[in-house]
Design a protein around this motif. Structure first.
Motif: not given
Length: 278
Positions: A151-152, A147-148, A214
């Motif tokens: 998001r990036s 997820r990180m 995601e």
């Protein structure tokens, strides 16, 4: 037998796409799709995207062959393959995801992971190369890590190549007979061959924990290699929408005439490889 198991069977138990692919159709369609991959790559470069494609699956499931067909017409500066060896002693002491982060794409790049951080959920779990605590922590941390990444701004696409035990065994036997492919059979592969059910359970647990909205898992029916390659390329093209931004071919003016007195050295002064082709 596979049909009798019903629609609830997994792809590995009951592959749906078992029909062979006509060679002429395969070569023509592959060439067409590879042109589209070049267009997609140019779009990724022009728009400054970052794309990660993860290839996981059974040994001999055809991941390497699919990656080769995807990348063979692409610019290697912007489409890289990450196939990491076993971790060093230093890497074993790092944060688990650390050595994979170093291979993530920069602006305008696509990286294809030939196996990835999911080693911990598969081979490390089954072969006992990690502790129970490390395994549980991976299943907890991996979705957050992905997820990180998303998001990036990284586009993360995950493929699981699924093949039946019968077909895997046939490919193993074929590799044994082919000296150009025998290197693909490591002692680890041979031991994993004896742990089919354990790997199945590990894969099911991995999917349950990491098949997230995601970054969902996409299953590739890989029972027939040519069919799998065409299907996965077609799907990949749809996962990263693109426009045709292929630049117009430059006009090549006539070469200028040579105006100096340069003379090439004689062939006898150079070491030329023998022409052995009849």
């Amino acid at each position: 037998m596979a049909g009798a198991r019903g629609s609830k069977s997994s792809v590995e138990e009951a592959p749906r796409s078992s029909g062979k692919v006509d060679v002429e159709y395969y070569e023509k369609e592959l060439a067409r799709l590879q042109v589209e991959l070049v267009k997609q790559q140019e779009y990724i470069r022009a728009k400054g995207l970052g794309v990660v494609v993860v290839f996981e699956g059974r040994d001999a499931a055809g991941k390497g062959g699919a990656i080769q067909r995807i990348t063979e017409t692409l610019n290697p500066r912007a489409a890289r393959i990450a196939a990491l060896p076993s971790p060093t002693e230093r890497e074993k002491g790092q944060w688990y995801f650390q050595r994979y982060v170093a291979h993530l794409p920069g602006t305008g790049e696509m990286v294809l992971f030939d196996r990835s951080w999911y080693n911990r959920a598969g081979v490390e779990r089954v072969m006992g190369f990690c502790t129970d605590e490390e395994y549980v922590e991976f299943l907890r941390a991996c979705p957050e890590f992905e997820r990180m990444l998303v998001r990036s701004g990284i586009m993360l696409i995950k493929y699981w190549f699924s093949v039946s035990d019968t077909e895997q065994e046939r490919r193993f036997q074929s590799r044994l007979k082919d000296p150009t492919k025998r290197w693909k059979l490591s002692p680890m592969d041979l031991e994993a061959r004896n742990r089919w059910v354990q790997f199945s359970r590990a894969k099911d647990a991995m999917f349950a924990a990491t098949d997230i909205p995601e970054a969902p898992w996409w299953v590739v029916d890989a029972e027939v290699k040519k069919r799998a390659r065409l299907n996965v390329i077609h799907h990949l093209l749809g996962q990263v929408p693109y426009e045709d931004l292929t630049p117009e071919p430059p006009k090549l003016p006539p070469r200028p005439k040579i105006k100096d007195d340069y003379v090439r050295p004689p062939m006898e002064s150079q070491k030329i490889i023998p022409d052995v082709v009849p």
